[in-house]
Design a protein around this motif. Sequence first.
Motif, PDB file in Angstrom:
ATOM      1  N   THR A 118     -22.708  46.338  53.691  1.00  0.00           N
ATOM      2  CA  THR A 118     -21.501  45.701  53.180  1.00  0.00           C
ATOM      3  C   THR A 118     -21.778  44.879  51.922  1.00  0.00           C
ATOM      4  N   MET A 119     -23.021  44.401  51.744  1.00  0.00           N
ATOM      5  CA  MET A 119     -23.324  43.646  50.532  1.00  0.00           C
ATOM      6  C   MET A 119     -23.209  44.552  49.298  1.00  0.00           C
ATOM      7  N   ALA A 120     -23.670  45.786  49.412  1.00  0.00           N
ATOM      8  CA  ALA A 120     -23.534  46.741  48.300  1.00  0.00           C
ATOM      9  C   ALA A 120     -22.054  47.032  48.040  1.00  0.00           C
ATOM     10  N   MET A 121     -21.280  47.154  49.104  1.00  0.00           N
ATOM     11  CA  MET A 121     -19.844  47.395  48.946  1.00  0.00           C
ATOM     12  C   MET A 121     -19.167  46.217  48.244  1.00  0.00           C
ATOM     13  N   VAL A 122     -19.568  44.999  48.621  1.00  0.00           N
ATOM     14  CA  VAL A 122     -19.013  43.807  47.981  1.00  0.00           C
ATOM     15  C   VAL A 122     -19.366  43.794  46.499  1.00  0.00           C
ATOM     16  N   GLY A 123     -20.613  44.141  46.169  1.00  0.00           N
ATOM     17  CA  GLY A 123     -21.027  44.188  44.767  1.00  0.00           C
ATOM     18  C   GLY A 123     -20.170  45.144  43.961  1.00  0.00           C
ATOM     19  N   PHE A 141     -20.290  35.910  40.917  1.00  0.00           N
ATOM     20  CA  PHE A 141     -19.501  35.789  42.137  1.00  0.00           C
ATOM     21  C   PHE A 141     -20.428  35.950  43.339  1.00  0.00           C
ATOM     22  N   SER A 142     -20.199  35.143  44.361  1.00  0.00           N
ATOM     23  CA  SER A 142     -21.047  35.132  45.544  1.00  0.00           C
ATOM     24  C   SER A 142     -20.842  36.398  46.380  1.00  0.00           C
ATOM     25  N   LYS A 143     -21.957  36.924  46.908  1.00  0.00           N
ATOM     26  CA  LYS A 143     -21.907  38.047  47.850  1.00  0.00           C
ATOM     27  C   LYS A 143     -22.226  37.579  49.266  1.00  0.00           C
ATOM     28  N   LYS A 144     -22.347  36.267  49.458  1.00  0.00           N
ATOM     29  CA  LYS A 144     -22.674  35.737  50.780  1.00  0.00           C
ATOM     30  C   LYS A 144     -21.571  36.109  51.763  1.00  0.00           C
ATOM     31  N   GLN A 145     -21.995  36.447  52.949  1.00  0.00           N
ATOM     32  CA  GLN A 145     -21.092  36.903  53.991  1.00  0.00           C
ATOM     33  C   GLN A 145     -19.933  35.923  54.221  1.00  0.00           C
ATOM     34  N   GLU A 146     -20.244  34.637  54.331  1.00  0.00           N
ATOM     35  CA  GLU A 146     -19.190  33.662  54.622  1.00  0.00           C
ATOM     36  C   GLU A 146     -18.210  33.511  53.461  1.00  0.00           C
ATOM     37  N   ASP A 147     -18.685  33.649  52.211  1.00  0.00           N
ATOM     38  CA  ASP A 147     -17.794  33.550  51.054  1.00  0.00           C
ATOM     39  C   ASP A 147     -16.869  34.760  50.964  1.00  0.00           C
ATOM     40  N   VAL A 148     -17.398  35.925  51.265  1.00  0.00           N
ATOM     41  CA  VAL A 148     -16.592  37.149  51.258  1.00  0.00           C
ATOM     42  C   VAL A 148     -15.556  37.094  52.379  1.00  0.00           C
TER      43      VAL A 148
END
Length: 166
Positions: A118-123, A141-148
């Motif tokens: 999911t981090m790649a998807m967020v990117g 922009f943050s890719k941290k789980q809690e920020d997303v």
Amino acid sequence: CDFIAIDTETTGLKPGGNDIIELAAIKFVNYRPVEILHTYLKPRKPIPEDATAVNGITDDMVLDAPTFSEIKPSLEQFIGDFPIVAHNAPFDMRFLRDRSRVRFLNNTPFDKVQVIDTMAMVGTALKKKLFETKKTPSGRFSKKQEDVAKVLNPVRKAVEEPLCKG
């Protein structure tokens, strides 16, 4: 629509000399959680202070916990052939594969399942400006789980039903 969401906490950043000390996995069927596997795990050596500072897990918390070897069969059965979804999946999978290897064999159950990061998807979504998270000190922009999650949770219900019908 069926998958396993998985997350680990570890004693360090690289497998080998470091261990998984917490494992959480949730089985989803049609995007609905149906089963949870969660455990602390006893590491081979004391938890470094810098790891405790990051994940909050202390030696006392894992004192009576099982080892990874003890829970490995139930974890493999839990996952089966479900795809695995994880935020920063390469990190979690390196540890799961490393701890699952039988001496000199490279073929583990974790090598056979589909893994979605999911981090790649967020990117990708951030680059396409599909949404924005808070900015890091470096201006990205943050890719941290809690920020997303803060950004996406309000829209989750609106998209999960149409996705599941596909």
